[in-house]
Motif scaffolding. Structure first.
Motif, short mmCIF file in Angstrom:
data_model
loop_
_atom_site.label_atom_id
_atom_site.label_comp_id
_atom_site.label_asym_id
_atom_site.label_seq_id
_atom_site.Cartn_x
_atom_site.Cartn_y
_atom_site.Cartn_z
N GLN A 93 21.88 116.65 116.83
CA GLN A 93 21.79 115.22 117.08
C GLN A 93 21.91 114.43 115.79
OE1 GLN A 93 18.07 114.88 119.13
NE2 GLN A 93 18.96 115.33 121.12
N GLU A 94 21.37 114.98 114.70
CA GLU A 94 21.48 114.30 113.41
C GLU A 94 22.91 114.26 112.91
OE1 GLU A 94 19.08 112.80 111.39
OE2 GLU A 94 17.87 112.95 113.20
N GLY B 100 14.76 123.41 120.02
CA GLY B 100 14.04 122.54 119.08
C GLY B 100 14.86 122.15 117.88
N SER B 101 14.76 122.95 116.84
CA SER B 101 15.38 122.61 115.55
C SER B 101 16.90 122.47 115.63
CB SER B 101 15.03 123.66 114.51
OG SER B 101 13.66 123.61 114.21
N ALA C 89 11.56 117.00 108.68
CA ALA C 89 12.59 117.67 109.49
C ALA C 89 13.20 118.88 108.77
CB ALA C 89 13.67 116.67 109.91
N ARG D 10 10.57 121.69 108.70
CA ARG D 10 10.43 122.34 110.01
C ARG D 10 11.62 123.27 110.27
NH1 ARG D 10 8.45 118.64 113.70
NH2 ARG D 10 6.55 119.80 113.79
N ARG E 155 18.78 121.73 118.22
CA ARG E 155 19.13 120.52 118.97
C ARG E 155 18.95 119.28 118.09
NH1 ARG E 155 17.19 119.15 124.92
NH2 ARG E 155 19.09 120.27 125.34
N HIS E 156 17.84 119.23 117.35
CA HIS E 156 17.59 118.10 116.46
C HIS E 156 18.68 118.02 115.37
CE1 HIS E 156 15.39 115.17 114.13
NE2 HIS E 156 15.55 115.92 113.08
N LEU E 157 19.05 119.17 114.83
CA LEU E 157 20.07 119.21 113.80
C LEU E 157 21.41 118.73 114.34
CD1 LEU E 157 20.58 120.11 110.87
CD2 LEU E 157 21.17 122.36 111.76
#
Length: 83
Positions: A80-81, A73-74, A33, A36, A76-78
């Motif tokens: 959520q984390e 992508g990145s 993660a 990326r 949104r993932h960040l």
């Protein structure tokens, strides 16, 4: 030496919790993660630099598209984390 230490720790974890999952099985996912994110930020920065050097609608459209991909992508993932 670090590999030896990790293997010893994993062996001890198996002794005390024989039915438990591998203690380090998520290491690969945890490392992928940030890698990326780093690559996506590099691409976004490259696109921003390109848009700066080349005046015109096409360069801005490329940057806008790259930003939308990053945000979906990145980023949104960040987010959520963090929550």
């Amino acid at each position: 030496m670090r590999n030896c230490s990790g293997q010893s720790t994993a062996s001890l974890a198996r002794v005390f919790r024989p039915g438990a999952a591998e203690p380090f099985e998520d290491i690969g996912a945890g490392r992928d993660a940030p890698l990326r994110l780093y690559e996506d930020l590099g691409a976004l920065l490259g696109s921003a630099r390109h848009a700066e050097r080349h005046d015109g609608a096409e360069a801005l459209l490329v940057f806008s598209g790259r930003f939308d991909l990053f945000r979906a992508g990145s980023l949104r993932h960040l987010m959520q984390e963090d929550s």
